[in-house]
Write a protein that holds these residues in place. Sequence first.
Motif, short mmCIF file in Angstrom:
data_model
loop_
_atom_site.label_atom_id
_atom_site.label_comp_id
_atom_site.label_asym_id
_atom_site.label_seq_id
_atom_site.Cartn_x
_atom_site.Cartn_y
_atom_site.Cartn_z
N GLY A 160 47.89 2.26 102.43
CA GLY A 160 48.46 0.93 102.67
C GLY A 160 49.17 0.79 103.99
O GLY A 160 49.63 -0.30 104.33
N VAL A 161 49.30 1.87 104.76
CA VAL A 161 49.99 1.83 106.05
C VAL A 161 48.96 2.01 107.16
O VAL A 161 48.52 3.13 107.43
CB VAL A 161 51.09 2.91 106.13
N PHE A 162 48.55 0.92 107.77
CA PHE A 162 47.59 0.94 108.87
C PHE A 162 46.33 1.70 108.48
O PHE A 162 45.83 2.54 109.24
CB PHE A 162 48.21 1.55 110.13
N PHE B 2 40.81 -5.28 101.14
CA PHE B 2 41.18 -6.63 100.70
C PHE B 2 40.68 -7.68 101.69
O PHE B 2 40.34 -8.80 101.30
CB PHE B 2 42.69 -6.72 100.49
N ALA C 183 43.36 0.30 102.83
CA ALA C 183 43.60 -0.67 101.75
C ALA C 183 43.49 -2.11 102.28
O ALA C 183 42.81 -2.95 101.68
CB ALA C 183 44.97 -0.43 101.10
N SER C 184 44.12 -2.40 103.41
CA SER C 184 44.02 -3.76 103.97
C SER C 184 42.58 -4.11 104.29
O SER C 184 42.16 -5.25 104.11
CB SER C 184 44.88 -3.89 105.23
N ALA C 185 41.83 -3.14 104.79
CA ALA C 185 40.42 -3.42 105.14
C ALA C 185 39.62 -3.82 103.90
O ALA C 185 38.78 -4.72 103.95
CB ALA C 185 39.80 -2.20 105.83
N VAL D 252 45.00 1.33 94.14
CA VAL D 252 45.45 1.95 95.39
C VAL D 252 46.39 3.10 95.02
O VAL D 252 47.35 2.90 94.27
CB VAL D 252 46.19 0.93 96.28
N LEU D 253 46.09 4.29 95.51
CA LEU D 253 46.92 5.47 95.21
C LEU D 253 47.68 5.86 96.46
O LEU D 253 47.07 6.24 97.46
CB LEU D 253 46.05 6.63 94.72
N PRO D 254 49.01 5.78 96.42
CA PRO D 254 49.79 6.04 97.64
C PRO D 254 49.69 7.50 98.08
O PRO D 254 49.34 8.38 97.29
CB PRO D 254 51.22 5.69 97.22
N GLY D 255 50.00 7.72 99.33
CA GLY D 255 50.00 9.08 99.89
C GLY D 255 51.17 9.24 100.85
O GLY D 255 51.88 8.28 101.16
N ILE D 256 51.38 10.47 101.31
CA ILE D 256 52.45 10.75 102.28
C ILE D 256 51.99 10.23 103.63
O ILE D 256 51.08 10.79 104.24
CB ILE D 256 52.73 12.26 102.39
N THR D 257 52.62 9.14 104.10
CA THR D 257 52.21 8.60 105.39
C THR D 257 52.80 9.43 106.53
O THR D 257 53.80 10.13 106.37
CB THR D 257 52.59 7.11 105.50
N ASP E 21 48.94 7.33 103.95
CA ASP E 21 49.00 6.35 102.86
C ASP E 21 47.96 5.27 103.15
O ASP E 21 47.92 4.76 104.26
CB ASP E 21 50.40 5.74 102.79
#
Lengths: 277, 277
Positions: free
Chosen positions: B99-101, B108, B104-106, B129-134, B97
């Motif tokens: 948004g998990v490590f 922003f 996406a954070s980079a 942002v398109l979520p994925g299976i983390t 995903d």
Amino acid sequence: MVTASPIRQGRLTIAGLGPGALSQVTPEAAGALRQASDVIGYLPYVERARALLQAQGGAPPSIGFHASDNRVELERARLALELAAQGRQVVVVSSGDPGVFAMASAVFEAMERATPQQAAAWHALDVQVLPGITAMLAAAARAGAPLGHDFCCINLSDNLKPWPVIARRVQLAAEADFAMAFYNPRSRSRPEGFVRLLQLLRSHCEPQRLLVFARAVSTPQESLQVCSLQDAHPDMADMRTVVLVGSSTTRRVGPWVYTPRSYAAESPAPAAAGSAP
Amino acid sequence: MVTASPIRQGRLTIAGLGPGALSQVTPEAAGALRQASDVIGYLPYVERARALLQAQGGAPPSIGFHASDNRVELERARLALELAAQGRQVVVVSSGDPGVFAMASAVFEAMERATPQQAAAWHALDVQVLPGITAMLAAAARAGAPLGHDFCCINLSDNLKPWPVIARRVQLAAEADFAMAFYNPRSRSRPEGFVRLLQLLRSHCEPQRLLVFARAVSTPQESLQVCSLQDAHPDMADMRTVVLVGSSTTRRVGPWVYTPRSYAAESPAPAAAGSAP
């Protein structure tokens, strides 16, 4: 050479359908549904599975849809195990990810409570859990990247644990300076739970702490609200809302909310966060 | 009526490709790749995007692939923002995903550090942002449902936060009796991190606590090991492993590991867990 007619091996697949949109269902989960003889789940998720099959050319006429009400997870799990033990190709559908506050634990709990005779058959089943996009990931993606650093995930549902356990966890999570994702913030039988949660958060976090209220993400009813803890109101959450609470480093950039990847020396020390106003 | 020729609106999509298997990429993420003019990411993920496009009939010859090394997330984010500001259809790919490590954070963070001139253009971009299976969800699904109750997620990567922050968080997570998911347990520049983590866990959790070492889930290199804390060894984790640590209620049933949904009165109180052996 004459061989015995093979007994068809039953299979139990526990599949996550994601937060709502068909475009967020993995091909793996969609493929499992196409192979199913029986689809089992909470009514709205069975309907979603039916819509997915319809979008892919229609469900086979032989497929059985077994929809049940909320709060009967164990009965549903037992039905799934029994049908699979009879040789059927069973798919249990969950919203989001089946392993996050959803049907996978219920199936294993039913297995654990099996009679010795059931256990012999059920433990030998071909069981597969297929992950899905869980609600907090879909919510975070819409807001930006509020879960971009360490975080925790807490279910506020009323009937699963005593309130003091929740209160203690929220306090420790605030001390750890985790971002937090809350599932089921307002359940029918514990409407005051979210009021108490906001009070708790206000006693452990600063008033400017950012909150995201993400409702029904990826569906036509989607809405997103971002506000600070001091401006948050219990009515912003209902049963279809996931609430994300930032850590002390979560901030806005443009229309977005994000948590930086690194936790620098100048960040508030997690050990001290408990004493924040 | 004469209208000016429209300037094509740039778009920046940050897409999660899931843990590895193409069957775990959402149709939404796959669709974004098919619309891309430019694909940007860490080399192995750009290769995965190329394979996905290939599986869907091949990448358009005009598409630009921009692969870079690990540890240059901010530079990569800036390139993506610059290309999108030029009107290109940019897809930044992350594993799992975004948004998990992940990226996406980079992105922003790069936006936040923009010059005033860049900010004017970048904040106006169409960003999705398109979520994925983390990874932790894929790992949990393979093991059963170890994250079926409240849990937390901690990145052990070496360069993002000081070790005392990690140690404090693990202690508080154990006191809260969260299940825990650890990303990047053994990084190249901090190989001793996971050794210290096991020592920490042993000082806060009972020896029978269940651990899952899930490596490269959904790829041909996949492996899964389940053991108790007392039998865990640092060599069980490498850079491609996610480590799941159960809560005090996590248990085995048949070949599976799961955490019950409810936390009964007889469960160890989270407040007391810190004093466990």
